[in-house]
Design a protein around this motif. Structure first.
Motif, short mmCIF file in Angstrom:
data_model
loop_
_atom_site.label_atom_id
_atom_site.label_comp_id
_atom_site.label_asym_id
_atom_site.label_seq_id
_atom_site.Cartn_x
_atom_site.Cartn_y
_atom_site.Cartn_z
N MET A 59 0.83 -1.31 -0.24
CA MET A 59 0.24 -0.03 0.09
C MET A 59 0.84 1.21 -0.03
O MET A 59 1.96 1.21 0.27
CB MET A 59 -0.96 0.01 1.06
N ALA A 63 -1.29 4.90 4.25
CA ALA A 63 -2.80 4.36 4.34
C ALA A 63 -3.10 4.10 5.49
O ALA A 63 -2.15 3.88 6.49
CB ALA A 63 -2.50 2.94 3.32
N THR A 68 -7.59 -5.44 5.96
CA THR A 68 -7.60 -5.67 4.73
C THR A 68 -8.94 -5.34 3.91
O THR A 68 -9.12 -4.48 3.01
CB THR A 68 -6.88 -6.83 4.12
N HIS A 69 -10.14 -5.99 4.45
CA HIS A 69 -11.20 -5.80 3.96
C HIS A 69 -11.72 -4.43 3.95
O HIS A 69 -12.74 -3.82 3.20
CB HIS A 69 -12.40 -6.85 4.28
N GLU A 70 -11.19 -3.54 4.77
CA GLU A 70 -11.65 -2.08 4.95
C GLU A 70 -10.77 -1.14 4.06
O GLU A 70 -10.97 0.17 4.01
CB GLU A 70 -11.56 -1.66 6.33
N ILE A 71 -9.70 -1.49 3.40
CA ILE A 71 -8.85 -0.72 2.48
C ILE A 71 -9.51 -0.33 1.12
O ILE A 71 -10.07 -1.32 0.65
CB ILE A 71 -7.40 -1.48 2.41
N SER A 72 -9.36 0.73 0.69
CA SER A 72 -9.67 1.30 -0.72
C SER A 72 -8.91 0.48 -1.75
O SER A 72 -7.63 0.65 -1.33
CB SER A 72 -9.73 2.68 -0.69
N GLU A 73 -9.21 0.04 -2.82
CA GLU A 73 -8.25 -0.40 -3.71
C GLU A 73 -7.31 0.75 -4.37
O GLU A 73 -6.14 0.38 -4.70
CB GLU A 73 -9.18 -0.74 -5.06
N ASN A 74 -7.82 1.88 -4.25
CA ASN A 74 -6.68 3.02 -4.75
C ASN A 74 -5.58 3.33 -3.67
O ASN A 74 -4.57 4.06 -4.25
CB ASN A 74 -7.65 4.41 -4.95
N VAL A 75 -5.41 2.48 -2.63
CA VAL A 75 -4.35 2.95 -1.77
C VAL A 75 -3.14 1.76 -1.97
O VAL A 75 -2.32 1.95 -1.47
CB VAL A 75 -4.58 3.04 -0.14
N HIS A 81 -0.69 -5.07 -5.99
CA HIS A 81 -1.86 -6.06 -6.51
C HIS A 81 -1.36 -7.21 -6.93
O HIS A 81 -1.98 -8.35 -6.44
CB HIS A 81 -2.83 -5.49 -7.67
#
Length: 177
Positions: A59, A63, A68-75, A81
């Motif tokens: 990340m 960040a 993990t499930h609370e993280i935005s994909e853009n960070v 990825h």
């Protein structure tokens, strides 16, 4: 005792065999997103003892420190990825296994601020064993969104744990993407 020996031998072999790749990956990550390359985060371990869990940083710096499930994909960094998809970011946790903070297989370690999950795991005595790099919930596709379901699977793993079961979970982790 057999599990700990298995963990140590596998972690040592893994770190030794993967060391050239780890060094190369270190430089690639450094050049693509800077320092720090290794991300260390406090996690809850056996007997609820806190330890620093190590991963390759996937990340952007700054960040939020959340599950993990609370993280935005853009960070997540572009290379992050790929590291996450193939679980490469978890390789530094072999060091955690070697020093005794983690096992190869067990419940995935949670963050100290995941109060609901800690409570559910406490009820089921999940903290009686070391957390793992991989676990039954992970191969079943259950993440930390549903703390009660996750704790149930962790408890089931504890009731059935054996080296054979661990081999199956490791195999399923390696073939699952």
């Amino acid at each position: 005792m057999a599990k700990r020996l298995f963990d140590c031998v596998c972690a040592l072999i893994g770190l030794t065999l993967l060391s050239p790749i780890l060094v190369l990956l270190y430089f690639i990550l450094f050049l693509s997103s800077g320092h720090p390359v290794i991300f260390s985060q406090l996690r809850v371990g056996r007997n609820k003892k806190l330890f620093k869990c190590h991963k390759f940083r996937t990340m952007k710096i700054g960040a939020p420190n959340v599950a993990t499930h609370e993280i935005s994909e853009n960070v997540i960094t572009p290379i992050g990825h790929t590291l996450r998809r193939y679980k490469i970011d978890e390789i530094p946790q072999l060091w955690n296994v070697l020093v005794g903070d983690m096992s190869l297989v067990g419940p995935r370690p949670c963050l100290p601020n995941q109060d609901e999950l800690i409570c559910e795991r406490d009820k089921r005595q999940v903290f009686s064993i070391s957390p793992g790099i991989t676990g039954l919930a992970q191969v079943r596709g259950v993440d930390m969104i549903d703390p009660s379901k996750l704790a149930d699977i962790d408890q089931f793993y504890i009731s059935r744990q054996s080296l054979v079961f661990d081999f199956k979970i490791i195999f399923n982790t390696l073939i699952r993407r």
